[in-house]
Design a protein around this motif. Structure first.
Motif, PDB file in Angstrom:
ATOM      1  N   GLU A 145       0.822  -1.203   0.000  1.00 13.52           N
ATOM      2  CA  GLU A 145       0.000   0.000   0.000  1.00 13.52           C
ATOM      3  C   GLU A 145       0.857   1.255   0.000  1.00 13.52           C
ATOM      4  O   GLU A 145       0.408   2.326  -0.408  1.00 13.52           O
ATOM      5  N   LYS A 146       2.107   1.143   0.462  1.00 17.32           N
ATOM      6  CA  LYS A 146       3.000   2.291   0.561  1.00 17.32           C
ATOM      7  C   LYS A 146       4.351   1.912  -0.022  1.00 17.32           C
ATOM      8  O   LYS A 146       4.851   0.806   0.183  1.00 17.32           O
ATOM      9  N   ALA A 147       4.954   2.861  -0.760  1.00 20.46           N
ATOM     10  CA  ALA A 147       6.257   2.603  -1.370  1.00 20.46           C
ATOM     11  C   ALA A 147       7.332   2.475  -0.297  1.00 20.46           C
ATOM     12  O   ALA A 147       7.291   3.137   0.746  1.00 20.46           O
ATOM     13  N   VAL A 148       8.307   1.629  -0.552  1.00 23.32           N
ATOM     14  CA  VAL A 148       9.410   1.375   0.383  1.00 23.32           C
ATOM     15  C   VAL A 148      10.712   1.665  -0.327  1.00 23.32           C
ATOM     16  O   VAL A 148      10.899   1.286  -1.490  1.00 23.32           O
ATOM     17  N   SER A 173      18.229   4.249  -4.054  1.00 26.32           N
ATOM     18  CA  SER A 173      17.065   4.513  -3.203  1.00 26.32           C
ATOM     19  C   SER A 173      17.308   4.048  -1.780  1.00 26.32           C
ATOM     20  O   SER A 173      16.926   4.733  -0.812  1.00 26.32           O
ATOM     21  N   ALA A 174      17.952   2.881  -1.631  1.00 23.24           N
ATOM     22  CA  ALA A 174      18.245   2.385  -0.285  1.00 23.24           C
ATOM     23  C   ALA A 174      19.282   3.247   0.417  1.00 23.24           C
ATOM     24  O   ALA A 174      19.179   3.514   1.620  1.00 23.24           O
ATOM     25  N   GLU A 175      20.295   3.713  -0.315  1.00 20.49           N
ATOM     26  CA  GLU A 175      21.340   4.524   0.311  1.00 20.49           C
ATOM     27  C   GLU A 175      20.837   5.922   0.653  1.00 20.49           C
ATOM     28  O   GLU A 175      21.150   6.469   1.702  1.00 20.49           O
ATOM     29  N   ARG A 176      20.016   6.513  -0.224  1.00 21.67           N
ATOM     30  CA  ARG A 176      19.467   7.842   0.019  1.00 21.67           C
ATOM     31  C   ARG A 176      18.271   7.830   0.961  1.00 21.67           C
ATOM     32  O   ARG A 176      17.826   8.875   1.416  1.00 21.67           O
ATOM     33  N   GLU A 177      17.712   6.630   1.182  1.00 23.16           N
ATOM     34  CA  GLU A 177      16.517   6.477   2.027  1.00 23.16           C
ATOM     35  C   GLU A 177      15.327   7.242   1.463  1.00 23.16           C
ATOM     36  O   GLU A 177      14.570   7.903   2.183  1.00 23.16           O
ATOM     37  N   ILE A 178      15.181   7.162   0.148  1.00 19.06           N
ATOM     38  CA  ILE A 178      14.076   7.800  -0.562  1.00 19.06           C
ATOM     39  C   ILE A 178      13.375   6.724  -1.390  1.00 19.06           C
ATOM     40  O   ILE A 178      14.012   6.054  -2.210  1.00 19.06           O
ATOM     41  N   GLU A 191      18.578  12.546 -10.891  1.00 19.75           N
ATOM     42  CA  GLU A 191      17.954  13.855 -10.709  1.00 19.75           C
ATOM     43  C   GLU A 191      16.452  13.802 -10.948  1.00 19.75           C
ATOM     44  O   GLU A 191      15.664  14.413 -10.220  1.00 19.75           O
ATOM     45  N   VAL A 192      16.038  13.086 -11.972  1.00 20.33           N
ATOM     46  CA  VAL A 192      14.615  12.990 -12.288  1.00 20.33           C
ATOM     47  C   VAL A 192      13.831  12.392 -11.125  1.00 20.33           C
ATOM     48  O   VAL A 192      12.717  12.826 -10.811  1.00 20.33           O
ATOM     49  N   LEU A 193      14.427  11.416 -10.451  1.00 15.54           N
ATOM     50  CA  LEU A 193      13.730  10.739  -9.351  1.00 15.54           C
ATOM     51  C   LEU A 193      14.070  11.326  -7.989  1.00 15.54           C
ATOM     52  O   LEU A 193      13.626  10.797  -6.962  1.00 15.54           O
ATOM     53  N   GLY A 194      14.848  12.404  -7.969  1.00 10.94           N
ATOM     54  CA  GLY A 194      15.172  13.040  -6.698  1.00 10.94           C
ATOM     55  C   GLY A 194      16.139  12.246  -5.849  1.00 10.94           C
ATOM     56  O   GLY A 194      16.136  12.383  -4.618  1.00 10.94           O
ATOM     57  N   LEU A 195      16.984  11.435  -6.466  1.00  7.14           N
ATOM     58  CA  LEU A 195      17.941  10.622  -5.723  1.00  7.14           C
ATOM     59  C   LEU A 195      19.359  11.184  -5.778  1.00  7.14           C
ATOM     60  O   LEU A 195      20.300  10.513  -5.360  1.00  7.14           O
TER      61      LEU A 195
END
Length: 477
Positions: free
Chosen positions: A284-287, A375-380, A445-449
């Motif tokens: 239900e929520k992105a991880v 994503s895992a390293e940036r926690e986003i 950059e596009v994904l804010g990472l």
């Protein structure tokens, strides 16, 4: 007619024959396997009477070569529509992967649609096979069982039963007294296979041979066995997963790159016509640390999920653990991510894995792996409706992959609305918006990472929300 004698040199591993001794077999590359096996007479062959008159190709009857459905749709998909009369199929796989279970299901369906089927086992007794068939619900009065391990006895069973299909489990357990050697040896396997193939062609009887595999996953026995048969199939799967994949390696009657999906259950095996759902985790929520991509197995697009976990470590050599992915490509991808993407993985363990036992070795999954780690390293967390396609080069460029439209159609069918793709991606299906990235830096950059998520209080969480939305650069309507 003059005759001359010459020595015969044959490889003990693959059975390849050469005119002189070699230290290394030119066929299988095995060292010290070439042995002298007597002499052979070389005779000049003269023309004789043809067995049948040649005809124009348009007048050749094709009805005898029509494929007959086995009743198992996923099996038929890989075979190219079904079994052709007189075709010989070699089915190989690791022990315990479910080869016998699949063939019992096939024999049952064949007996329902086409009549009598003979299952010859050389590894088990007929009673053991009967117990498995009863447990999986594959009992039919037109299914015949026989426990034989000698070729002449097997052919006698065929004469007595007169089946419309023959299954031999397995070719390595069969032997013949006409040649020397132990069952499973090169000479025995080649001679038994040649006898069965000749019988199949003469009677128009489809034959399925079960084959063992070596420790490196290749088909056991002489390589000439794969050349003799018409179809070679590989049945594979993880012991800890219920998913099984049937891959076509060679097929004279259809595509050789097709894949069939099965699910192994306690009560038997069933085909999975839509396997994409098995490789995705519904949330239900992105991880953070998860990314979805689309691979193509044969002609079938399937969605797969890549998961990554980055954790600090005090060890002098951080761990790089991989499951379901190519470790060599992961090492290169992590190096590109550090060098080109400026993502710091120093003194950090990196774990990457797939979901559902899927194995991702296609280069099209490179970008998904890199973004999952970032994503895992940036926690986003990445958007839940995003799918990622692209091959990552060592210079950080994102290369186009084949079949983008077909892949994204499968993603759109499952509800994905955004796709991060390389330039020149071609037309997109309705309802899918493209986020275009030329290289790894622009993709981050596009994904804010491109930066780590701000801690609470630095900007009141505003920067965090902006980066989660992924900015807007590179969007295409």
């Amino acid at each position: 007619m003059a005759k001359t004698a010459r020595p015969i040199f044959r490889c003990a591993e693959c059975g390849h024959e050469v005119a002189k001794w070699f230290g290394r077999c030119p066929e299988c590359q095995a060292w010290g396997s070439i042995e002298e096996r007597g002499t052979a007479s070389v005779t000049r062959v003269v023309a004789g009477a043809p067995t049948s008159a040649a005809r124009p190709i348009g007048e050749v009857d094709i009805e005898s070569a029509r494929a007959l459905s086995t009743g198992v749709s996923e099996f038929d998909r890989v075979l190219g529509g079904g079994l052709v009369p007189g075709a010989v199929v070699l089915l190989a796989g690791e022990p315990g992967v479910g080869k016998s279970t699949l063939l019992l299901e096939t024999a049952h369906r064949w007996a329902e649609h086409h009549g009598r089927c003979l299952y010859v086992t050389g590894e088990e007794s007929a009673g053991q096979v009967r117990l498995r068939a009863e447990r999986t619900g594959n009992l039919h009065p037109e299914m015949y069982l026989a426990a034989e391990s000698e070729l002449s006895a097997l052919l006698g069973q065929v004469d007595a039963v007169k089946p419309s299909m023959l299954i031999v489990d397995s070719i390595q357990t069969m032997s013949t007294v006409s040649v020397e050697g132990v069952p499973g040896g090169v000479t025995q396997v080649r001679t038994v296979a040649s006898g069965l193939i000749a019988m199949a062609k003469e009677r128009g009887l489809p034959v399925v041979l079960v084959g063992h595999v070596t420790k490196d996953g290749s088909v056991a026995g002489p390589r000439v066995l794969e050349h003799l048969v018409d179809v070679v199939l590989q049945f594979e799967g993880d012991r800890h997963s219920s998913l099984r994949l049937l891959r076509g390696i060679k097929n004279r009657y259809g595509a050789a790159d097709e894949v069939g999906c099965f699910e192994l259950r306690d009560d038997g095996i069933v085909g999975v016509p839509d396997p994409s759902g098995l490789f995705l985790t519904r949330r239900e929520k992105a991880v953070e640390g998860t990314c979805v991509t689309v691979i193509v197995e044969g002609k079938r697009p399937m969605l797969g999920e890549v998961q990554a976990l980055v954790a600090k470590t005090n060890l002098p050599a951080p761990r790089r653990a991989v499951s379901g992915l190519d470790s060599a490509r992961i090492s290169m991808a992590l190096a590109v991510l550090e060098k080109r993407g400026k993502v710091n993985l120093f003194q950090k363990d990196v774990f990457t894995a797939t979901v559902g036992g899927m194995r991702l070795v296609e280069p099209a999954a490179d970008l998904a792996v890199v973004l999952a780690v970032a994503s895992a390293e940036r926690e986003i967390a990445l958007p839940a409706d995003l799918v990622v396609l692209g091959e990552v080069g060592l210079a950080g460029e994102i290369r186009r992959v084949n079949g983008v439209g077909k892949r994204l159609q499968e993603a759109a069918r499952l509800g994905f609305k955004k796709a991060l793709v390389p330039p020149d991606h071609g037309p997109l299906p309705d309802g899918v918006r493209a986020l275009v990235a030329n290289d790894l830096v622009s993709a981050l950059e596009v994904l804010g990472l491109n930066r780590r998520r701000s801690t609470k209080g630095d900007d009141g969480g505003k920067g965090d929300d902006d980066r989660r939305r992924g900015g807007g650069e590179g969007d295409e309507d």
